[in-house]
Design a protein around this motif. Structure first.
Motif, PDB file in Angstrom:
ATOM      1  N   ASP A  80       0.814  -1.219   0.000  1.00 37.70           N
ATOM      2  CA  ASP A  80       0.000   0.000   0.000  1.00 37.70           C
ATOM      3  C   ASP A  80       0.848   1.268   0.000  1.00 37.70           C
ATOM      4  OD1 ASP A  80       0.910  -0.510   2.559  1.00 37.70           O
ATOM      5  OD2 ASP A  80      -0.848   0.333   3.522  1.00 37.70           O
TER       6      ASP A  80
ATOM      7  N   THR B  50      -3.585  -3.302  -2.949  1.00 37.25           N
ATOM      8  CA  THR B  50      -4.369  -3.989  -1.911  1.00 37.25           C
ATOM      9  C   THR B  50      -4.299  -5.496  -2.130  1.00 37.25           C
ATOM     10  OG1 THR B  50      -6.454  -4.042  -3.159  1.00 37.25           O
ATOM     11  CG2 THR B  50      -6.037  -2.072  -1.807  1.00 37.25           C
TER      12      THR B  50
ATOM     13  N   HIS C 100       1.311  -5.090   6.296  1.00 36.52           N
ATOM     14  CA  HIS C 100       0.226  -4.119   6.540  1.00 36.52           C
ATOM     15  C   HIS C 100      -0.250  -3.591   5.200  1.00 36.52           C
ATOM     16  CE1 HIS C 100       0.293  -3.863  10.863  1.00 36.52           C
ATOM     17  NE2 HIS C 100       1.595  -3.779  10.841  1.00 36.52           N
TER      18      HIS C 100
ATOM     19  N   ASP D 171      -3.241  -1.451   4.985  1.00 35.41           N
ATOM     20  CA  ASP D 171      -4.376  -0.566   5.246  1.00 35.41           C
ATOM     21  C   ASP D 171      -4.034   0.912   5.107  1.00 35.41           C
ATOM     22  OD1 ASP D 171      -2.782  -0.282   7.442  1.00 35.41           O
ATOM     23  OD2 ASP D 171      -4.350  -0.659   8.917  1.00 35.41           O
TER      24      ASP D 171
ATOM     25  N   LYS E 111      -8.625   1.864   5.013  1.00 34.98           N
ATOM     26  CA  LYS E 111      -8.532   1.318   6.375  1.00 34.98           C
ATOM     27  C   LYS E 111      -9.227  -0.029   6.524  1.00 34.98           C
ATOM     28  CE  LYS E 111      -6.028   4.510   8.010  1.00 34.98           C
ATOM     29  NZ  LYS E 111      -4.614   4.224   8.104  1.00 34.98           N
ATOM     30  N   SER E 112     -10.219  -0.299   5.691  1.00 34.18           N
ATOM     31  CA  SER E 112     -10.939  -1.574   5.777  1.00 34.18           C
ATOM     32  C   SER E 112     -10.322  -2.652   4.892  1.00 34.18           C
ATOM     33  CB  SER E 112     -12.404  -1.371   5.389  1.00 34.18           C
ATOM     34  OG  SER E 112     -12.501  -0.937   4.047  1.00 34.18           O
TER      35      SER E 112
ATOM     36  N   ASN F 162      -5.637  -7.286   5.537  1.00 36.76           N
ATOM     37  CA  ASN F 162      -4.223  -7.187   5.877  1.00 36.76           C
ATOM     38  C   ASN F 162      -3.415  -8.284   5.172  1.00 36.76           C
ATOM     39  OD1 ASN F 162      -4.090  -9.597   7.457  1.00 36.76           O
ATOM     40  ND2 ASN F 162      -4.786  -8.489   9.259  1.00 36.76           N
TER      41      ASN F 162
END
Length: 144
Positions: A14, A39, A59, A61, A65-66, A69
C-alpha cells in the motif's frame, strides 16, 4: 532462477512509493513480468494470471482502512493455490510477526530496509532452487 521464460512477479504494497521503487529495481535486475497491486483484494482478483512469486506487505491498510491485511491475503492466496510462494515484507522487525507469517505458510519474511531488495532477490533464487530439487526428487521417486 527460472530460465525458460520471465518470472511472473506480483508486488503487493500500500506504500505506492516503495511499490514503485521495488518494481523499478526488479525491472533493472532480472527478467521479470511484474504486476503491482495496492491492496490484497486486487492481488486476489488477479491470481488467475498464475504468478510464480508474490511479494506481499504485512500491513495493507494505508490506502483503505478496511482493506484486508497481509496475513488475511496470504491465507486466501494459500487457500486458492498452496503452491504459490509468498514472501512477506514488512517494516516491523518483530520476531512474533515473522513467526506468525511463517505459520501462515509464507516462504520467507523480510524486513524493509536498505538490504531488503538483495534479500528478496536471494529468496526468489532459493524458491526456484527448491522447486528444481522437488521436481528432481519427484522424478526419482516416480522411477522407484
Amino acid at each position: 532462477m527460472k530460465t525458460n521464460s520471465k518470472i511472473r512477479l506480483f508486488l503487493v504494497d500500500d506504500d505506492i512509493i516503495f511499490l514503485k521503487m521495488l518494481e523499478i529495481q526488479f525491472q533493472h535486475h532480472g527478467d521479470f513480468d511484474i504486476e503491482t497491486f495496492e491492496t490484497g483484494e486486487l492481488c486476489l482478483q488477479n491470481l488467475d494470471k498464475k504468478p510464480d512469486v508474490i511479494i506481499l506487505d504485512f500491513h495493507l491498510d494505508g490506502i483503505t482502512k478496511s482493506a484486508m491485511n497481509g496475513l488475511e491475503t496470504l491465507d486466501k492466496i494459500k487457500n486458492s493455490n498452496p503452491n504459490i510462494p509468498v514472501i512477506m515484507l514488512s517494516s516491523q522487525d518483530k520476531i512474533d510477526v515473522a513467526v506468525s507469517c511463517m505459520h501462515h505458510k509464507a516462504f520467507d519474511y523480510i524486513v524493509k530496509s536498505e538490504t531488503a531488495f538483495l534479500r528478496l532477490q536471494k529468496a526468489i533464487e532459493t524458491i526456484f532452487k527448491y522447486q528444481k530439487m522437488e521436481k528432481e526428487l519427484n522424478w526419482y521417486i516416480d522411477r522407484m
